[in-house]
Design an enzyme around this catalytic site. Structure first.
Site, PDB file in Angstrom:
ATOM      1  N   LYS A 137       0.838  -1.183   0.000  1.00 57.07           N
ATOM      2  CA  LYS A 137       0.000   0.000   0.000  1.00 57.07           C
ATOM      3  C   LYS A 137       0.877   1.238   0.000  1.00 57.07           C
ATOM      4  CE  LYS A 137       0.806   1.904   3.382  1.00 57.07           C
ATOM      5  NZ  LYS A 137       2.108   2.379   3.958  1.00 57.07           N
ATOM      6  N   TYR A 222      -4.487   4.003   6.190  1.00 57.18           N
ATOM      7  CA  TYR A 222      -5.031   3.007   7.136  1.00 57.18           C
ATOM      8  C   TYR A 222      -6.341   3.494   7.738  1.00 57.18           C
ATOM      9  CZ  TYR A 222      -0.599   0.490   7.049  1.00 57.18           C
ATOM     10  OH  TYR A 222       0.501  -0.229   6.654  1.00 57.18           O
TER      11      TYR A 222
END
Ligand code: NAD
Length: 369
Positions: A137, A222
């Site tokens: 990510k 996140y």
């Protein structure tokens, strides 16, 4: 460290639909049989700190994975990896000869741990070489690249997963379960922030081209991903503002901090922030019957959680081990990667990250998604 059978039965326990605090359910679980089939061969691309100190460690002793290849531009890193995993010379690649990975029959999956803007290029190259891909990510630095990654993997008939390790981690899985079961009623308010004090001013995370953005791309993602797995919805609008630049030497190319306000279709509000100037990490969600909160929430921990019903007593785990043991069966299966950690999931996050930047660049203008 817990044994594999402990982990498996724990993961099953989380999925068992029981609710009681403390949260390690007393329901006895029949341990799943140990996987003894052929292991998946995985090649790590980019042997930096995440690949070496986290994923490489999480793969040790794996039931499902064997590191059969590496891709690196730094020859001095090669001997240690070869020795640890018994990697053959033919499976040691650099960025120039990466395409030759197509001939390595014992490499099934390529795990990309490069700076953010390089994920798309190497995912697409890996797909063309016929390899399944896990990309770290944020999956890319813009929506077009993220979509191109999904398309390339679809066209090549290979799978694409994003390294969303929180989807395999006990505290985050429990948060998802509480939300799904509406333990605290239907969640209508979320607040989440993630930031840390960044060091070396010369690192790629502060380079706009390589990182694609600052703390939002690195750790704010996140919070965004968590708000989506808690609400199980996609936002309808985003407004955001950059914080002040207090350190122009570091923050010439990426934001120093950013705050956002997001609304979901059911009117759930999500307020959050991300920063490279302060250590902050929390996730809070509340509904009409109570609240749940983790802090730390997403880092390697030890994570901690509280709810209006009491503390979350859950095991502290090595996240990447749980992630990789969770992902093994997904790559062995003939089924597509499940939505929650798929490339499509990454695209959805990318659209929100880009909307946050668009809004912040336009002085907080509300962006409709
Ligand atoms: P790092 O700087 O430690 O490693 C990056 C690697 O890429 C190094 O081996 C470096 O040599 C290599 N590289 C190749 N070309 C490069 C270039 N042009 N410039 C700079 N480095 C180059 O970074 P990292 O912390 O390992 O992060 C790698 C990726 O992993 C990032 O996308 C990051 O977001 C992600 N990450 C994920 C987590 C997680 O918890 N999921 C944690 C840390 C990092």
């Amino acid at each position: 460290m817990k044994s594999n059978s402990d982990r498996r039965s724990f993961l099953k326990t989380l999925g068992a639909g029981s609710f009681a605090l403390p949260l390690i359910s007393a329901i006895p679980q029949k341990p799943k049989e140990k996987y003894t089939g052929k292991k998946l061969g995985i090649a790590l691309v980019g042997l930096g700190s995440y690949a070496t100190q986290r994923i490489g460690v999480g793969l040790e002793g794996s039931e499902y994975w064997n590191v059969t290849g590496i891709v690196t531009g730094t020859p001095s890193k090669i001997p240690a990896w070869k020795e640890k995993w018994g990697i053959q010379d033919k499976n040691v690649f650099n960025y120039e000869n990466f395409h030759k990975i197509k001939d390595a029959k014992d490499i099934d999956v390529v795990y990309i741990c490069l700076p953010n803007s390089m994920h798309a290029e190497y995912t697409i190259k890996a797909a063309k070489a016929g390899k399944h891909v896990i990309s770290e990510k944020p999956m890319a630095t813009n929506v077009a690249d993220a979509e191109a990654m999904v398309k390339a993997c679809d066209e090549a008939g290979v799978k694409l997963a994003i390294g969303y390790r929180c989807h395999f981690e006990p505290f985050n899985m429990q948060i998802m379960k509480y939300a799904k079961e509406e333990t605290f009623g239907h969640i209508n308010f979320i607040e989440s922030s993630f930031g840390f004090r960044i060091g070396d001013p010369k690192q790629w995370r502060l380079n706009g081209k390589l990182a694609g953005g600052g703390p939002l791309m690195d750790v704010g993602i996140y919070c965004i991903n968590a708000a989506r797995y808690v609400t199980n919805q996609e936002p309808v609008s985003v407004s955001a503002n950059f914080g002040p630049i207090t350190d122009p030497d570091r923050f010439g190319e990426v934001e120093e901090s950013v705050t956002w306000h997001i609304e979901f279709p059911d009117k759930t509000l999500f307020h959050g922030a991300s920063s490279y100037k302060t250590n902050i990490e929390k996730f809070h969600a509340s509904g009409p019957k109570g609240w749940m909160e983790t802090s730390p929430s997403f880092s390697y921990g030890p994570l901690k959680g509280q709810t209006s019903l009491g503390p979350m007593n859950l095991p502290i785990v090595q996240h990447q081990q749980y992630q990789m043991e969770g992902m093994g069966p997904l790559f062995l299966s003939k089924d597509p990667i499940p939505d929650h950690c798929s490339g499509l999931e990454g695209v959805k996050d990318m659209k929100i990250l880009m909307a946050i930047y668009e809004s912040a660049r336009n002085g907080g203008k509300k962006i409709w998604l």
